[in-house]
Design an enzyme around this catalytic site. Structure first.
Site: not given
Ligand code: GLU
Length: 335
Positions: A253-255, A257
């Site tokens: 996911s975006k988290r 990176g």
């Protein structure tokens, strides 16, 4: 004489390049380049509502930015074209017709209301939802009359009894019970063919010898293997690459990176670091060396060495690797 090895990637042009696609492209490219094979780009734009030319361009540009090249593709042409799936629709119809003629596929006249009822009934009985094969035994003459009178129909694959196995260079021998496989839809009532049908038709027609793709497609493979058999052609060798996962083995996911190649490119990370890191998503050089270039990857890469477990995209490690590459840059480049 060139080697007959032919691999491909078949991205759907429905968005940006996901890191998983970048990794699959890289592994296919390296496999072909290390074995004097051919690497083909085919765009699976059968989802007409979601496919866009902008996404096509973004995929082509992104892969080129990575430094990958291919021998045949929509913008290059080649002996096995066209390379946009939507442009091969006449051939798909032809193969659909012959599969119906040989009894490997059948017309299904069930309405979506009926299919929903069947599904709800099965769910209420705690059964796996699947088609109840209601139209499977309709005599072909009757089906032809109903179709000719304008009754809408989908085309389903008639899954035989038994087991379906295939060779997978990563997962070794894989076997599925056919009883677990639905009589899946090859062509929808709208006339649009589905992924499992066209991917196998195109891979067969393009004489693809090895299919390297993400593990999310492992469940699709027995359907495709049965289709190859029905078409009377031999199936390619498969290699299902481990899923690219984020922290905690969750979906990337975006988290973690970023999920698309452009997230990294646009932030200015060195291309070589991104490539180097992608090489390590399911493969390792020797278990010790982390920093290596593409030529080394091509020289040593083999599918036998790809890991079966998920590839964890460790962003902290990526930052470290990017740092290693940045240290080597001159002040001028860094500025
Ligand atoms: N269009 C499919 C995807 O992007 C292709 C899968 C395959 O390689 O067969 O996931």
């Amino acid at each position: 004489m060139s080697s007959p090895l032919r691999v491909r990637i078949a991205p759907s042009p429905t968005g940006a390049i996901h890191l998983g696609l970048a990794r699959t492209a890289l592994f296919n490219w390296a496999y072909a380049r290390g074995r004097k094979g051919q690497f083909v780009l085919r765009l699976e734009d059968t989802d007409r509502a979601r496919s866009t030319r902008e996404s096509e361009t973004a995929i082509i540009e992104g892969l080129r930015w990575l430094g990958l090249d291919w021998d045949e593709g929509p913008e290059l042409g080649g002996d096995y074209g066209p390379y946009r799936q939507s442009e091969r629709i006449d051939r798909h119809r032809e193969l659909m017709g012959s599969l119906m003629d040989t009894g490997h596929a059948y017309a299904c006249f069930c309405t979506s209301e009926r299919l929903s009822e069947v599904r709800e009934r099965q769910q209420a009985a705690n059964e796996t939802p699947r088609y109840d094969r209601c139209c499977r035994e309709i005599p072909i003459e009757e089906a032809q009359v109903r179709a000719a009178s304008g009754e809408a129909f989908a085309v389903r694959f008639k899954v035989p009894t038994g087991q379906t196995g295939f060779q997978d260079l990563v997962r070794k021998e894989v076997v599925f019970e056919n009883g677990e496989i639905d009589d899946w839809v090859m062509v929808r009532q709208s006339g649009d063919p589905t992924y499992n049908f066209v991917v196998a038709c195109d891979d067969a027609d393009m004489e693809i010898t090895h299919v390297l793709r993400g593990e999310e497609h492992l469940v699709n493979t027995p359907k495709q293997v049965l289709l190859y058999a029905a078409l009377g052609v031999s199936a390619p060798v498969f290699a299902h690459l481990p899923l690219l996962l984020g922290k905690g083995r969750k979906k990337l996911s975006k988290r973690d990176g970023g999920v698309s190649l452009s997230d990294y490119r646009d932030q200015g990370y060195p291309r070589e670091a991104i490539l180097n890191f992608l090489c390590m998503q399911g493969w390792a050089l020797d278990g010790e060396t982390d920093v290596f270039d593409l030529a080394t990857f091509v020289e040593h890469f083999d599918l036998e060495d790809v890991s079966r477990g998920g590839a964890i995209f460790d962003f902290d490690k990526f930052l470290w690797l990017a740092g290693e590459y940045l240290h080597k840059e001159t002040d001028e480049v860094l500025a």
